[in-house]
Design an enzyme around this catalytic site. Sequence first.
Site, PDB file in Angstrom:
ATOM      1  N   TYR A  18       0.840  -1.204   0.000  1.00 13.11           N
ATOM      2  CA  TYR A  18       0.000   0.000   0.000  1.00 13.11           C
ATOM      3  C   TYR A  18       0.872   1.250   0.000  1.00 13.11           C
ATOM      4  O   TYR A  18       0.620   2.193  -0.767  1.00 13.11           O
ATOM      5  CB  TYR A  18      -0.907  -0.008   1.233  1.00 13.11           C
ATOM      6  N   LYS A  36       0.945   4.218  -2.998  1.00 12.48           N
ATOM      7  CA  LYS A  36       0.658   5.630  -2.766  1.00 12.48           C
ATOM      8  C   LYS A  36       1.879   6.505  -3.070  1.00 12.48           C
ATOM      9  O   LYS A  36       1.730   7.653  -3.513  1.00 12.48           O
ATOM     10  CB  LYS A  36       0.187   5.839  -1.325  1.00 12.48           C
TER      11      LYS A  36
END
Length: 331
Positions: free
Chosen positions: A209, A213
């Site tokens: 994750y 990002k």
Amino acid sequence: MDSLTTALGSVPQVVQWALAGVGALYISAKVLSYLHLVLNLFILGGTNLSKYGKKGSWAVVTGASDGLGKEFASQLAAKGFNIVLVSRTESKLKELAKELEAKNGSLKTKVLAMDYEQDNDDDYEKLGQLLSGLDVAILINNVGRSHSIPVPFLQTPREELQNIVTINCLGTLKTTQVVAPIMAQRKRGLILTMGSFGGWMPTPFLATYSGSKAFLQHWSTSLAEELRSSGVDVHLVLSYLIVSAMSKVRRPSAMVPTPRAFVRSALGKIGCATQNVAYTYTPWWSHAIMQWWVENTIGIGSKIGLQVNLKMHKDIRTRALKKAEREAKKA
């Protein structure tokens, strides 16, 4: 003390003055940086949305059925924009569309049920057809996926890993490739992409994750410079925790705003430079102050920061596993 005075006395005066000057410049730079932060957070207003389109033009919101996406749709509708709602569950989208139309008089809505996890090119074709002929002013890239709980990379299920990258990265890029040409043709537009402190600062136990990002940070900043001459403003919106299903935080606080409060600040502070990366802003005041403090003390990629982050997410994982174990025993 006498020995220190003696040692300093042996340093040539020109060197002493040079060191004092460097120190003064360093302190002045930090003070000015903080004043710049305060000015942008509490005094200056962001770009008015009317720059991007008049009332009745369209805003496209992905991940629109819940949380931040639903709130972006609601607040943009209240400001006079027609809304294209894109998310996975058609029933939720239709319910939200009815709710928005009931609250906002002459508002028009369109919905597209689209599962970004499937990465189906036909869905993007349908999106393009849905937007054909519309005066699209705003794109909110809100769709996203995180880990179910913090997890070591080597234990991350392959399906979870793939879904995070597919949704966060490919989904955002492909949606933008559909929408941005419309904006470039009309010579104005706004693209907001939701970033995360998890991408701003390397985050152990959320490695996939965090990487997705961080990718969006560099992509969005690069795209912003590419589209600047076309009149299209592109910004990455950074946040720490927000009350949401993804964060699993239910109680708001000064550090954890509600979606309504966060979206209000995000739409009110467009373009306010609250950090050092171009075309990126952190609209919520406590998040921005924490970010400034980390950047100017321990540093975002320091070992201390990584160790603190690792411990925090290990603890979160431990609590989550214990909770799951208790619930399994009750079942």
